[in-house]
Design an enzyme around this catalytic site. Structure first.
Site, PDB file in Angstrom:
ATOM      1  N   PRO A 164       0.823  -1.214   0.000  1.00  0.00           N
ATOM      2  CA  PRO A 164       0.000   0.000   0.000  1.00  0.00           C
ATOM      3  C   PRO A 164       0.856   1.262   0.000  1.00  0.00           C
ATOM      4  O   PRO A 164       1.758   1.394   0.816  1.00  0.00           O
ATOM      5  CB  PRO A 164      -0.791  -0.119   1.305  1.00  0.00           C
ATOM      6  CG  PRO A 164      -0.022  -1.085   2.151  1.00  0.00           C
ATOM      7  CD  PRO A 164       0.637  -2.029   1.188  1.00  0.00           C
ATOM      8  N   GLN A 195      -6.750  -0.792   1.174  1.00  0.00           N
ATOM      9  CA  GLN A 195      -6.260  -0.660   2.548  1.00  0.00           C
ATOM     10  C   GLN A 195      -7.098   0.399   3.267  1.00  0.00           C
ATOM     11  O   GLN A 195      -7.104   1.570   2.881  1.00  0.00           O
ATOM     12  CB  GLN A 195      -4.788  -0.238   2.595  1.00  0.00           C
ATOM     13  CG  GLN A 195      -4.283  -0.260   4.049  1.00  0.00           C
ATOM     14  CD  GLN A 195      -2.882   0.320   4.235  1.00  0.00           C
ATOM     15  OE1 GLN A 195      -2.602   1.431   3.801  1.00  0.00           O
ATOM     16  NE2 GLN A 195      -2.011  -0.431   4.895  1.00  0.00           N
ATOM     17  N   GLY A 217      -3.069  -1.543  10.330  1.00  0.00           N
ATOM     18  CA  GLY A 217      -2.893  -1.661  11.774  1.00  0.00           C
ATOM     19  C   GLY A 217      -1.466  -1.347  12.199  1.00  0.00           C
ATOM     20  O   GLY A 217      -1.051  -1.728  13.292  1.00  0.00           O
ATOM     21  N   TYR A 225      -0.644   4.691  13.316  1.00  0.00           N
ATOM     22  CA  TYR A 225      -1.976   5.255  13.048  1.00  0.00           C
ATOM     23  C   TYR A 225      -2.990   4.649  14.040  1.00  0.00           C
ATOM     24  O   TYR A 225      -2.624   3.889  14.919  1.00  0.00           O
ATOM     25  CB  TYR A 225      -2.353   5.029  11.578  1.00  0.00           C
ATOM     26  CG  TYR A 225      -1.405   5.764  10.645  1.00  0.00           C
ATOM     27  CD1 TYR A 225      -1.369   7.155  10.623  1.00  0.00           C
ATOM     28  CD2 TYR A 225      -0.515   5.075   9.832  1.00  0.00           C
ATOM     29  CE1 TYR A 225      -0.483   7.847   9.794  1.00  0.00           C
ATOM     30  CE2 TYR A 225       0.376   5.750   8.999  1.00  0.00           C
ATOM     31  CZ  TYR A 225       0.388   7.138   8.988  1.00  0.00           C
ATOM     32  OH  TYR A 225       1.270   7.816   8.183  1.00  0.00           O
TER      33      TYR A 225
HETATM   34  C1  LIG Z   1       5.099   6.838  -1.295  1.00  0.00           C
HETATM   35  C2  LIG Z   1       4.817   5.837  -0.213  1.00  0.00           C
HETATM   36  C3  LIG Z   1       3.575   5.843   0.391  1.00  0.00           C
HETATM   37  C4  LIG Z   1       3.266   4.883   1.384  1.00  0.00           C
HETATM   38  N1  LIG Z   1       1.997   4.860   1.917  1.00  0.00           N
HETATM   39  C5  LIG Z   1       1.617   3.828   2.706  1.00  0.00           C
HETATM   40  C6  LIG Z   1       0.254   3.649   3.073  1.00  0.00           C
HETATM   41  O1  LIG Z   1      -0.659   4.378   2.652  1.00  0.00           O
HETATM   42  N2  LIG Z   1      -0.032   2.600   3.886  1.00  0.00           N
HETATM   43  C7  LIG Z   1       0.912   1.745   4.348  1.00  0.00           C
HETATM   44  O2  LIG Z   1       0.594   0.822   5.082  1.00  0.00           O
HETATM   45  N3  LIG Z   1       2.214   1.894   4.002  1.00  0.00           N
HETATM   46  C8  LIG Z   1       2.578   2.888   3.169  1.00  0.00           C
HETATM   47  N4  LIG Z   1       3.893   2.963   2.725  1.00  0.00           N
HETATM   48  C9  LIG Z   1       4.861   1.939   3.123  1.00  0.00           C
HETATM   49  C10 LIG Z   1       4.966   0.825   2.049  1.00  0.00           C
HETATM   50  O3  LIG Z   1       3.764   0.078   1.962  1.00  0.00           O
HETATM   51  C11 LIG Z   1       6.112  -0.155   2.351  1.00  0.00           C
HETATM   52  O4  LIG Z   1       5.831  -0.844   3.530  1.00  0.00           O
HETATM   53  C12 LIG Z   1       7.456   0.555   2.461  1.00  0.00           C
HETATM   54  O5  LIG Z   1       7.650   1.425   1.356  1.00  0.00           O
HETATM   55  C13 LIG Z   1       8.615  -0.430   2.517  1.00  0.00           C
HETATM   56  O6  LIG Z   1       8.691  -1.164   1.333  1.00  0.00           O
HETATM   57  P1  LIG Z   1       9.848  -0.881   0.218  1.00  0.00           P
HETATM   58  O7  LIG Z   1      11.154  -0.945   0.958  1.00  0.00           O
HETATM   59  O8  LIG Z   1       9.634  -1.983  -0.778  1.00  0.00           O
HETATM   60  O9  LIG Z   1       9.599   0.490  -0.344  1.00  0.00           O
HETATM   61  C14 LIG Z   1       4.229   3.934   1.772  1.00  0.00           C
HETATM   62  C15 LIG Z   1       5.491   3.954   1.153  1.00  0.00           C
HETATM   63  C16 LIG Z   1       5.783   4.865   0.162  1.00  0.00           C
HETATM   64  C17 LIG Z   1       7.123   4.795  -0.523  1.00  0.00           C
END
Ligand SMILES: Cc1cc2nc3c(=O)[nH]c(=O)nc-3n(C[C@H](O)[C@H](O)[C@H](O)COP(=O)(O)O)c2cc1C
Length: 359
Positions: free
Chosen positions: A27, A109, A166, A170
């Site tokens: 997400p 989500q 969760g 938040y």
């Molecule tokens: C631009 C951006 C927005 C994100 N928004 C959310 C979100 O709305 N909800 C959530 O649970 N995690 C959010 N995350 C976290 C990602 O889901 C993920 O857990 C995190 O980027 C680590 O993964 P990665 O190392 O592959 O980027 C966001 C990450 C990024 C980069």
């Protein structure tokens, strides 16, 4: 096909959720839905990932049906989508139909920002932000009802399940974590009571959507306000949280770590996803740092190169630490990242401009 990654291209079945492979889009909030309504640009953004073989898409956080759910935060959130009202539902229906027509699956989500929502910010500046310590019984019941209403809409318009945010500090996580839940009543105190808000929420959603609609639950040790935070200091504490949530009706855990391979507790090399899988007996999704040499927070500050760490992903997958593998930045940067894995082609470095594009 690159032979070493073949295990990740096997199908995944859980109840009536059937995925073509193990790759999941994590997400990611994108701030591209004015008035809470996802437009055609959002539909083509997600569909591009489905076309390029991302087995499951979990949408950006979507504000649940309560005025306090979303607003701006220190992360500068705005234009966050919702899942109620004719226009937003029509927008999501198009997203779902387009993703399904490419053989993909998509789950929203559901998000309540809790105290991370800055007071006085739109779309409902008049509403107070919700924090566990000062929520009344009526407010708790209202928020649970808001999640249920959004989950019911998710099912009605054809999403493939529902995911609850969760983690990351938040609202749901703020109840779980002792630093942000100082209540000493049925909703706080020991870890079991701190898990009650999450579990009542899951139970209420389960009662609404029936036994066959998948419920995913994201949890994390880390919080936006504290990367060193610990929800559970020991596996025994973690077992109380996961056991309570499984009993309430969670089907799949989305275990949010900043780096998937970091050991969760002393004395074992296993990551947090592995522990949640072992303790809950449920399928789990891992995430964090796949495809890059730096984790998310560091990549804001420093250049982030591509890193092929899939051998370690496969090794842990085969050791049964997790069932699904989620990508955040990799799929933000490159809609065809999964195809590149399959073909054994090199990945791209991370470029911060990806945050402001929706392609
Ligand atoms: C631009 C951006 C927005 C994100 N928004 C959310 C979100 O709305 N909800 C959530 O649970 N995690 C959010 N995350 C976290 C990602 O889901 C993920 O857990 C995190 O980027 C680590 O993964 P990665 O190392 O592959 O980027 C966001 C990450 C990024 C980069």
């Amino acid at each position: 096909m690159r032979p070493s990654v073949e295990p990740l291209f096997t199908s995944f079945e859980y109840g009536n959720l059937s995925l073509a492979n193990r790759f999941v889009m994590s997400p990611m909030t994108r701030n591209f839905s004015p008035d809470g309504v996802p437009g055609d640009n959002v539909a083509s953004y997600y569909t591009r990932r489905a076309t390029a073989k991302t087995g499951l898409i979990i949408t950006e956080g979507i504000g649940v049906n309560h005025p306090s759910a979303i607003g701006h935060s220190t992360m500068g959130e705005e234009n966050i989508p919702v899942l109620h009202g004719e226009a937003a539902l029509a927008g999501w229906r198009k997203v779902i139909d387009d993703v399904h027509s490419e053989g993909g699956k998509i789950i929203p989500q559901l998000w309540h920002m809790g105290g991370a929502r800055l007071e006085g910010t739109p779309p409902h500046p008049e509403t107070k932000s919700m924090r566990p310590d000062d929520m009344s019984e009526d407010e708790i019941a209202e928020i649970i009802a808001a999640f249920v209403s959004s989950a019911a809409n998710a099912k009605a318009i054809g999403f493939d399940g529902v995911a609850l945010h969760g983690g990351h500090g938040y609202l749901i996580d703020a109840f779980l974590w002792k630093q942000t839940n100082r209540r000493d009543d049925a909703w706080g105190g020991d870890i079991k009571r701190r898990t009650r808000f999450a579990s009542e929420l899951v139970k209420a959603i389960r009662a609404e959507v029936g036994p066959d609609f998948p419920i995913l639950f994201r949890l994390s040790q880390w919080k936006m306000q504290d990367y060193e935070a610990k929800l559970a200091e020991t596996p025994d504490e973690l077992a109380i949280i996961t056991g309570t949530l499984v009993e309430a009706g969670v089907d799949i855990f989305d275990v949010s770590t900043r780096v998937f391979s970091v050991p969760a507790f002393v004395g074992s090399n296993m990551g947090l996803a592995g522990w949640v899988r072992k303790l809950s007996g449920k399928p789990v999704m891992t995430v964090g740092g796949i495809g890059f040499d730096k984790e998310l927070a560091a990549s804001f500050a420093e250049p982030t190169s591509a890193l092929d760490n899939l051998d370690e992903v496969v090794r842990r997958f085969e050791a049964e630490e997790f069932d699904l593998v989620a990508l955040g930045r990799a799929l933000l940067m490159d809609p065809e990242w999964v195809l590149k894995v399959q073909a054994g082609e090199p990945f791209e470095a991370f470029d911060l401009s990806a945050y402001s594009r929706l392609d």
